[in-house]
Write an enzyme that holds these catalytic residues in place. Structure first.
Site, PDB file in Angstrom:
ATOM      1  N   HIS A 169      -4.195  -8.522  34.521  1.00 12.93           N
ATOM      2  CA  HIS A 169      -3.245  -9.537  34.969  1.00 12.93           C
ATOM      3  C   HIS A 169      -2.388  -8.948  36.086  1.00 12.93           C
ATOM      4  O   HIS A 169      -2.086  -7.740  36.086  1.00 12.93           O
ATOM      5  CB  HIS A 169      -2.304  -9.950  33.835  1.00 12.93           C
ATOM      6  CG  HIS A 169      -2.809 -11.057  32.969  1.00 12.93           C
ATOM      7  ND1 HIS A 169      -2.357 -11.244  31.687  1.00 12.93           N
ATOM      8  CD2 HIS A 169      -3.692 -12.058  33.198  1.00 12.93           C
ATOM      9  CE1 HIS A 169      -2.956 -12.295  31.154  1.00 12.93           C
ATOM     10  NE2 HIS A 169      -3.774 -12.801  32.060  1.00 12.93           N
ATOM     11  N   CYS A 263       4.986  -9.466  29.555  1.00 14.88           N
ATOM     12  CA  CYS A 263       4.067 -10.338  28.821  1.00 14.88           C
ATOM     13  C   CYS A 263       4.793 -11.165  27.774  1.00 14.88           C
ATOM     14  O   CYS A 263       4.393 -12.301  27.483  1.00 14.88           O
ATOM     15  CB  CYS A 263       2.972  -9.516  28.147  1.00 14.88           C
ATOM     16  SG  CYS A 263       1.785  -8.768  29.283  1.00 14.88           S
TER      17      CYS A 263
END
Length: 269
Positions: A169, A263
């Site tokens: 990511h 996150c």
């Protein structure tokens, strides 16, 4: 004399790790045979929430759902700018049910929610800089989703290609310090993407692989305070040398699932 950085109050959306576990493997960090200490995860998560609140930030929460162990990673559920919510369509089938819970929360709060047609994993791969969106692709979010996001949000989207599976990511390889600068790990990106970042941010703070492997790039900055993994000591020192204030928060239990501070943090804008 160090420049004095100015913090800006933020509003965050989180999800308690009540059901957190590593039950499948969808990135190189995840090993289902590795035990997770749920009590420790709860303590670490509560410490993060406490750190945000003690620095003047507002925190709201989505109710966790059973059988969705990664729902704690709220950043992946959506990307929001100007009250418009670009939702998620997860790459992994195991995570797709998370989207409904977050969409429901945003709609109940009165926001316009767009469910993308292409794979998109929220702030995991879409990063707001204050002027445009930096958008990651290569492992999860598709380039088609970048186009969708630009059409829905009305902000320019700059596509960047990730090439290292450990940094699957964008928010594991890059974070925004303030309206003017970023931190990133160059080798996580393709050569062309590195050149784009050099042109956009000639004064960026460059991170090492050690910084990135310590989850130092999965950080949250309010413009002054940088909430950062404690093991990213060298990066924290470099940031302090530029007038930022590192706030170490240990989320090491979540590293077992490939996640960290960012996150677990969705920003409501």
């Amino acid at each position: 004399m160090l420049e004095r950085r100015v913090p800006r109050a933020r509003r965050f959306l989180v999800c308690e790790p009540r059901h957190f576990a590593v039950q499948y493997a969808i990135n190189p960090w995840m090993h289902p045979d590795t035990p997770v200490d749920v009590d420790l995860a709860q303590e670490q998560w509560q410490a993060l929430i406490g750190a945000y609140r003690s620095h003047g930030h507002t925190v709201e929460a989505v109710e966790p759902a059973p059988d969705l162990p990664d729902m704690v990673f709220s950043a992946n559920a959506a990307f929001m700018v100007g009250g418009r919510v670009f939702g998620s369509l997860f790459h992994a089938p195991e995570r797709r049910p998370e989207s409904l819970h977050y969409d429901t929360w945003f709609k109940a709060a009165g926001y316009d929610v767009h469910r993308p047609e292409s794979v998109s994993e929220g702030e995991g791969d879409l990063v707001w800089t204050g002027r445009y969106v930096l958008a990651g692709t290569g492992f999860r979010t598709s380039r088609e989703a970048h186009r969708e996001a630009q059409e829905f949000l009305g902000h320019p989207v700059v596509s960047l290609t990730l090439v290292d599976p450990y940094f699957y990511h964008l928010d594991t390889a890059l974070f925004v310090l303030d309206d003017d600068n970023i931190v990133y790990y160059p080798e996580a990106f393709s050569p062309g993407s590195r050149e784009v970042l050099r042109r956009l941010y000639p004064d960026a703070v460059l991170a090492t692989r050690d910084d990135a492997m310590a989850f130092g790039l999965n950080s949250v900055s309010d413009g002054r305070h940088v909430f950062i993994a404690p093991r990213a000591e060298a990066l924290a020192e470099r940031l302090a040398g530029q007038g930022y204030v590192p706030v170490p928060v240990d989320l090491s239990e979540f590293h077992k699932a490939g996640g960290g501070i960012k996150c677990c943090t969705q920003e409501i804008r």
